[in-house]
Design an enzyme around this catalytic site. Structure first.
Site, mmCIF file in Angstrom:
data_model
loop_
_atom_site.group_PDB
_atom_site.id
_atom_site.type_symbol
_atom_site.label_atom_id
_atom_site.label_comp_id
_atom_site.label_asym_id
_atom_site.label_seq_id
_atom_site.Cartn_x
_atom_site.Cartn_y
_atom_site.Cartn_z
ATOM 1 C CE LYS A 59 16.972 -52.374 -34.219
ATOM 2 N NZ LYS A 59 16.802 -50.925 -33.924
ATOM 3 C CB SER A 75 11.270 -49.118 -36.870
ATOM 4 O OG SER A 75 11.535 -47.848 -37.439
ATOM 5 C CG ASP A 76 18.074 -48.950 -36.790
ATOM 6 O OD1 ASP A 76 18.191 -49.302 -35.600
ATOM 7 O OD2 ASP A 76 18.943 -48.289 -37.384
ATOM 8 C CD GLN A 77 15.692 -41.297 -36.398
ATOM 9 O OE1 GLN A 77 16.170 -40.954 -35.333
ATOM 10 N NE2 GLN A 77 14.544 -40.825 -36.862
ATOM 11 C CB ALA A 112 14.548 -48.576 -42.395
#
Length: 199
Positions: A59, A75-77, A112
């Protein structure tokens, strides 16, 4: 002479998540948002932690390609149930299934964050795990919660900053905003390293 709190380069949040935008607004620095347009499909054999890290980096890089002079946050979850990734449920039925799977279990939410600037060559990435223990929820509790909160855009259907806190027995994290969607302690560390002045 007092240093300016405004970044010398544009700051861009590579996300359309309102949760991440609201969290980043806490830092009181100007920023824009841009959609990263990244395929979030897990790769074969990919762990939830690795998936979160890969997507955060992808991203940030996708948006940085459009704005090479900017400092970009990606960011990613991903929720991790014994190695099984749980993403956003999107619909009620999938949210019910997620919460039934998670009740009575300990879940790790891997959030992250990646910060990059192509012009300067800056790149940093980290992941903030949050260990969450769910109560042994009844079917009625799950239905009442989902109808009231409608957390269909939240990984694992658990919106801890809202009514979702009532589903939990415990939360353990060294970066408390991570569970909401952006680990601000780690993000601040990276933004300072990238040249921004905080606070």
């Amino acid at each position: 002479m007092q240093q300016s709190t405004f970044p010398s380069r544009p700051l861009i949040l590579g996300s359309t998540s309102r949760y991440r935008r609201e969290l980043l607004e806490r830092l009181r620095i100007p920023f824009e948002t841009a959609a990263p347009h990244v395929d979030e499909t897990p790769q074969p054999g990919e762990t939830p932690r690795d998936l979160a890290l890969r997507l955060a980096a992808a991203k940030a890089q996708a948006v940085a390609q459009q704005f090479p002079g900017a400092v970009v946050i990606g960011s990613d979850q991903v929720a991790d149930l014994n190695g099984k990734p749980l993403g956003k449920p999107e619909i009620h039925e999938r949210a019910v299934a997620q919460l039934k799977e998670m009740r009575g279990h300990a879940i790790v939410f891997h959030t992250a964050v990646s910060v990059v600037c192509l012009e300067t060559g800056f790149s940093a990435i980290d992941v903030a795990p949050v260990h969450v223990r769910f109560r042994d929820l009844s079917d009625d509790e799950i239905e009442r919660y989902l109808r009231a909160e409608q957390p269909y855009d939240c990984a694992g259907s658990a919106k801890s900053e809202g009514l979702g806190i009532s589903l939990l027995d415990a939360i353990d994290s060294d970066d408390p905003t991570s569970l909401i969607g952006l680990p601000l302690i780690r993000t601040c560390r990276m933004l300072r390293a990238a040249g921004l002045v905080l606070p």
